[in-house]
Design an enzyme around this catalytic site. Sequence first.
Site, PDB file in Angstrom:
ATOM      1  CB  SER A  99      -0.853  -0.028   1.275  1.00 29.34           C
ATOM      2  OG  SER A  99      -1.397   1.238   1.540  1.00 29.34           O
TER       3      SER A  99
ATOM      4  CE1 TYR B 200      -3.853  -2.176   5.260  1.00 27.92           C
ATOM      5  CE2 TYR B 200      -3.347   0.087   4.633  1.00 27.92           C
ATOM      6  CZ  TYR B 200      -3.668  -1.216   4.279  1.00 27.92           C
ATOM      7  OH  TYR B 200      -3.793  -1.531   2.955  1.00 27.92           O
TER       8      TYR B 200
ATOM      9  CE  LYS C 253      -1.608  -4.544   3.420  1.00 28.94           C
ATOM     10  NZ  LYS C 253      -1.935  -5.853   2.824  1.00 28.94           N
TER      11      LYS C 253
HETATM   12  N1  UFG Z   1     -12.688  11.848   3.046  1.00 32.20           N
HETATM   13  C1  UFG Z   1     -13.728  12.725   3.375  1.00 32.20           C
HETATM   14  N2  UFG Z   1     -14.870  12.195   3.901  1.00 32.20           N
HETATM   15  C2  UFG Z   1     -15.033  10.847   4.126  1.00 32.20           C
HETATM   16  C3  UFG Z   1     -13.965   9.984   3.788  1.00 32.20           C
HETATM   17  C4  UFG Z   1     -12.817  10.512   3.257  1.00 32.20           C
HETATM   18  O1  UFG Z   1     -13.623  13.921   3.186  1.00 32.20           O
HETATM   19  O2  UFG Z   1     -16.095  10.449   4.620  1.00 32.20           O
HETATM   20  C5  UFG Z   1     -11.468  12.403   2.426  1.00 32.20           C
HETATM   21  C6  UFG Z   1     -10.199  12.133   3.217  1.00 32.20           C
HETATM   22  O3  UFG Z   1      -9.978  13.134   4.168  1.00 32.20           O
HETATM   23  C7  UFG Z   1      -9.152  12.107   2.099  1.00 32.20           C
HETATM   24  C8  UFG Z   1      -9.903  11.543   0.901  1.00 32.20           C
HETATM   25  O4  UFG Z   1     -11.287  11.740   1.194  1.00 32.20           O
HETATM   26  O5  UFG Z   1      -8.750  13.409   1.785  1.00 32.20           O
HETATM   27  C9  UFG Z   1      -9.673  10.059   0.681  1.00 32.20           C
HETATM   28  O6  UFG Z   1      -9.939   9.346   1.878  1.00 32.20           O
HETATM   29  P1  UFG Z   1     -10.114   7.754   1.903  1.00 32.20           P
HETATM   30  O7  UFG Z   1     -10.453   7.360   3.295  1.00 32.20           O
HETATM   31  O8  UFG Z   1     -11.020   7.318   0.803  1.00 32.20           O
HETATM   32  O9  UFG Z   1      -8.673   7.253   1.485  1.00 32.20           O
HETATM   33  P2  UFG Z   1      -7.282   7.444   2.220  1.00 32.20           P
HETATM   34  O10 UFG Z   1      -6.422   8.151   1.254  1.00 32.20           O
HETATM   35  O11 UFG Z   1      -7.373   7.976   3.571  1.00 32.20           O
HETATM   36  O12 UFG Z   1      -6.949   5.916   2.440  1.00 32.20           O
HETATM   37  C10 UFG Z   1      -6.335   5.179   1.483  1.00 32.20           C
HETATM   38  C11 UFG Z   1      -6.756   3.697   1.536  1.00 32.20           C
HETATM   39  C12 UFG Z   1      -6.299   3.069   2.793  1.00 32.20           C
HETATM   40  C13 UFG Z   1      -4.858   3.362   3.009  1.00 32.20           C
HETATM   41  C14 UFG Z   1      -4.617   4.853   3.006  1.00 32.20           C
HETATM   42  C15 UFG Z   1      -3.195   5.253   3.235  1.00 32.20           C
HETATM   43  O13 UFG Z   1      -8.147   3.578   1.417  1.00 32.20           O
HETATM   44  O14 UFG Z   1      -6.482   1.677   2.717  1.00 32.20           O
HETATM   45  O15 UFG Z   1      -4.987   5.327   1.741  1.00 32.20           O
HETATM   46  O16 UFG Z   1      -3.045   6.627   3.203  1.00 32.20           O
HETATM   47  F1  UFG Z   1      -4.415   2.900   4.177  1.00 32.20           F
END
Ligand code: UFG
Length: 339
Positions: free
Chosen positions: A126, A150, A154
Amino acid sequence: MQKTVLVTGGTGYIGSHTVVKLIEAGYKNVLFEDFSNSKPKVLERIEQITGVRPAFVQGDVRSLEDLKKVFDNWKIDSVIHFAGKKAVGESEREPLLYFSVNVEGSIVLLNTMKDYGVKEFVFSSSATVYGDPGYDEFDESTPLAPINNYGLSKWMVEEILRATYKADPTWSIALLRYFNPVGAHPSGLIGEDPNGIPNNLMPFIAQVAVGKREKLMVFGNDYPTRDGTGCRDYIHVQDLAEGHIKALEALNSKPQLLTVNLGTGNNTSVLELVKAFEKASGRKINYEIAPRRAGDKAAYWTNPSLALKLLGWKTKFGIDEMCADTWKWQQLNPNGYPD
Ligand code: UFG
């Protein structure tokens, strides 16, 4: 000769899309799954799409006894290891669970492979292994410094794999570092089916669009980005699945240790994704600006050039297709897979 691939976590989100591609590419599959975060219905859906019902064993990757049911009954050529826990927040509350399933599970699996003389391994890593290096475009030489359990799990497995290869370079190993997988199979028959309230942005938006949730919380609009909201490199799960086929082909050509980022090289903000989903679905996505979520970086994406060079792979789909396919899946399966 038709190769047989063991796919752990084969009914999960990325696993199921990869199994479909493997079948289409002429591989035989054995799926290994504990159904802790997926449903048996997926097997039927894979059969509906491909006309092939993949072989299947229910078990836990930490159980040698369960794994033996696979290795004693099939001659396995390669393993793609998707099985694992993947929620960042939960990993902070339950570190031992994450190290047990993700790290111990990988060790038991690798030991079993070693015992049976199977040395071709594709690992679901990841972009989380990078943490926050102080810049936004990550390549494979970006330092590894995960900031949650997490990501740490990895990274640990990556180190174990590097040590394994160093000690015995007849192994052939691919470490695939995923950016943000979204989208679904264009048939709408398989897709992402999160348990409970989605943690991730795309499934949350899709549930707002279909009327299951009232509104999206946008976590922060004061980041130093185009519109103040977080930017990510969203990758269509169909492209990601194809990346695994390319990795297997590369591993098959010679023993090696491959490390590649799988992403598009583009980035999309939260509000841009909301707009794209409104266009794809014709529905209004209600949202409210909320405080930043702890641990979120403002923006990051991959430099996709090494994947092209080493695997001959690059993504084909953009945000519009990612939204359209997610919407089709969500509309056809408003409550996810039936039990
Ligand atoms: N976000 C919102 N509202 C929500 C969910 C997310 O505004 O309800 C925003 C987050 O702040 C971020 C973006 O949308 O800016 C993406 O968020 P996600 O949760 O979809 O994805 P992440 O980038 O946080 O997570 C991803 C993978 C994980 C991994 C992570 C590592 O989904 O499995 O990257 O950074 F661990």
